[in-house]
Design an enzyme around this catalytic site. Sequence first.
Site, PDB file in Angstrom:
ATOM      1  CB  VAL A 198      32.232  48.590  29.993  1.00 16.30           C
ATOM      2  CG1 VAL A 198      31.408  48.534  31.273  1.00 16.30           C
ATOM      3  CG2 VAL A 198      32.526  47.198  29.445  1.00 16.30           C
TER       4      VAL A 198
ATOM      5  CE1 TYR B 230      37.147  35.609  30.585  1.00 15.96           C
ATOM      6  CE2 TYR B 230      38.624  33.890  31.381  1.00 15.96           C
ATOM      7  CZ  TYR B 230      37.617  34.811  31.609  1.00 15.96           C
ATOM      8  OH  TYR B 230      37.080  34.948  32.874  1.00 15.96           O
TER       9      TYR B 230
ATOM     10  CB  ALA C 128      45.496  37.533  25.489  1.00 12.86           C
ATOM     11  CB  SER C 129      41.347  39.845  27.965  1.00 11.50           C
ATOM     12  OG  SER C 129      40.612  38.839  28.648  1.00 11.50           O
TER      13      SER C 129
ATOM     14  CB  ILE D  29      32.738  31.681  40.292  1.00  9.01           C
ATOM     15  CG1 ILE D  29      34.198  31.975  40.686  1.00  9.01           C
ATOM     16  CG2 ILE D  29      31.768  32.213  41.346  1.00  9.01           C
ATOM     17  CD1 ILE D  29      34.675  31.399  42.004  1.00  9.01           C
TER      18      ILE D  29
HETATM   19  P1  NAD Z   1      28.303  36.949  34.650  1.00  8.00           P
HETATM   20  O1  NAD Z   1      28.063  36.653  33.211  1.00  8.00           O
HETATM   21  O2  NAD Z   1      27.355  36.430  35.663  1.00  8.00           O
HETATM   22  O3  NAD Z   1      28.479  38.522  34.864  1.00  8.00           O
HETATM   23  C1  NAD Z   1      29.174  39.330  33.951  1.00  8.00           C
HETATM   24  C2  NAD Z   1      28.371  40.612  33.753  1.00  8.00           C
HETATM   25  O4  NAD Z   1      29.131  41.478  32.882  1.00  8.00           O
HETATM   26  C3  NAD Z   1      27.012  40.344  33.060  1.00  8.00           C
HETATM   27  O5  NAD Z   1      25.955  40.888  33.825  1.00  8.00           O
HETATM   28  C4  NAD Z   1      27.164  41.023  31.724  1.00  8.00           C
HETATM   29  O6  NAD Z   1      25.947  41.576  31.210  1.00  8.00           O
HETATM   30  C5  NAD Z   1      28.191  42.106  32.034  1.00  8.00           C
HETATM   31  N1  NAD Z   1      28.819  42.579  30.798  1.00  8.00           N
HETATM   32  C6  NAD Z   1      29.354  41.823  29.814  1.00  8.00           C
HETATM   33  N2  NAD Z   1      29.744  42.620  28.814  1.00  8.00           N
HETATM   34  C7  NAD Z   1      29.450  43.891  29.172  1.00  8.00           C
HETATM   35  C8  NAD Z   1      29.592  45.139  28.532  1.00  8.00           C
HETATM   36  N3  NAD Z   1      30.109  45.248  27.301  1.00  8.00           N
HETATM   37  N4  NAD Z   1      29.183  46.251  29.183  1.00  8.00           N
HETATM   38  C9  NAD Z   1      28.627  46.161  30.418  1.00  8.00           C
HETATM   39  N5  NAD Z   1      28.451  44.990  31.072  1.00  8.00           N
HETATM   40  C10 NAD Z   1      28.860  43.871  30.438  1.00  8.00           C
HETATM   41  O7  NAD Z   1      29.770  36.361  34.910  1.00  8.00           O
HETATM   42  P2  NAD Z   1      30.771  36.484  36.158  1.00  8.00           P
HETATM   43  O8  NAD Z   1      31.431  35.189  36.227  1.00  8.00           O
HETATM   44  O9  NAD Z   1      30.136  37.049  37.366  1.00  8.00           O
HETATM   45  O10 NAD Z   1      31.841  37.510  35.565  1.00  8.00           O
HETATM   46  C11 NAD Z   1      32.412  38.566  36.322  1.00  8.00           C
HETATM   47  C12 NAD Z   1      33.901  38.629  36.039  1.00  8.00           C
HETATM   48  O11 NAD Z   1      34.518  37.465  36.578  1.00  8.00           O
HETATM   49  C13 NAD Z   1      34.267  38.635  34.561  1.00  8.00           C
HETATM   50  O12 NAD Z   1      35.301  39.580  34.335  1.00  8.00           O
HETATM   51  C14 NAD Z   1      34.776  37.224  34.312  1.00  8.00           C
HETATM   52  O13 NAD Z   1      35.686  37.172  33.252  1.00  8.00           O
HETATM   53  C15 NAD Z   1      35.417  36.924  35.647  1.00  8.00           C
HETATM   54  N6  NAD Z   1      35.640  35.507  35.946  1.00  8.00           N
HETATM   55  C16 NAD Z   1      34.618  34.605  35.994  1.00  8.00           C
HETATM   56  C17 NAD Z   1      34.868  33.290  36.365  1.00  8.00           C
HETATM   57  C18 NAD Z   1      33.768  32.257  36.503  1.00  8.00           C
HETATM   58  O14 NAD Z   1      34.064  31.065  36.656  1.00  8.00           O
HETATM   59  N7  NAD Z   1      32.495  32.632  36.510  1.00  8.00           N
HETATM   60  C19 NAD Z   1      36.178  32.886  36.660  1.00  8.00           C
HETATM   61  C20 NAD Z   1      37.195  33.821  36.596  1.00  8.00           C
HETATM   62  C21 NAD Z   1      36.929  35.135  36.240  1.00  8.00           C
END
Ligand code: NAD
Length: 263
Positions: A73, A167, A169-170, A200
């Site tokens: 992305v 993280y 900040a983003s 999660i």
């Molecule tokens: P995950 O690692 O299971 O899924 C994230 C996906 O994003 C992966 O499949 C990865 O390959 C993809 N990705 C990463 N960089 C990429 C790039 N440059 N181009 C395309 N795809 C890319 O983790 P998740 O927890 O399901 O994450 C989803 C969102 O939730 C994220 O934005 C994360 O910051 C956010 N989040 C997660 C949690 C948690 O506890 N898991 C909590 C709060 C927020």
Amino acid sequence: MTRLSKLSRSLVGKTAIVTGAASGMGRATAFLLADEGANVAVVDLDQAKVDAVVQAIQNEYGPQRAIGFAVDVRHTEQLQSVVDKTVSAFGSLDIVINNAGISLSSPANSSNDDFLSAWDTTLAINLSAYVHLVRAALPHLKQSSSGRIVNVASTESIVATPTLSAYSASKSGVTGLTRSLAVELGKDGITVNCICPGPINTGMTEAIPSDMKSKYAQRHVSLRRYGEPEEVAHMTVSLCMPAMSFVTGASIVVDGGMTIRHT
Ligand code: NAD
């Protein structure tokens, strides 16, 4: 049968792009969107993992319901191509889910190279890519009768963890971006909201040993457990429904009661 209500919860005929859809919350969201009738464009880094999600949706709902893109992305021109190919495959684009994200730990006093590399990479994926995809999708979202953008932020935009300044900040940037776009795009009938998940069980947290997760949840989370990806996906997909027409600019916390817990 005539219905007594006017607004629809159905996503039949809508088209959605979901980034980071090969794992965790993105995959759960892609599946749920498909369950509710939407066509889904699955975007993630690894071709085989993208294909697996596309195949699962196609097996369940038919070959015309999903398309996949192995794309980083950070590459803005590839995001434009995802949008163009999605619209040519499905005829429209109604929903954008900005979900792809990474979490890199780097203390503020680490070496310049380490810190700046974590900072630049995190901001590029977790924030800049979100607005680039929105900009590419906008001409099509404006033509939708219910344009929807959902950005995945985090409770790290509300509370904070040491060594995760990039993280945090983003994700704070995502909540600000969400409000700003909501104000700007309201006149086009497009809603823009974000989700702030708490802890999660996904790829991002799989390296944390389960006893540590459990100890953390007992101490911090009202529901005393980590959430599952689908529990977040239900909120994300609800925000995409035509009936969700007067909610915009909101940051919705889905954290099992973590950020509200005092003792
Ligand atoms: P995950 O690692 O299971 O899924 C994230 C996906 O994003 C992966 O499949 C990865 O390959 C993809 N990705 C990463 N960089 C990429 C790039 N440059 N181009 C395309 N795809 C890319 O983790 P998740 O927890 O399901 O994450 C989803 C969102 O939730 C994220 O934005 C994360 O910051 C956010 N989040 C997660 C949690 C948690 O506890 N898991 C909590 C709060 C927020």
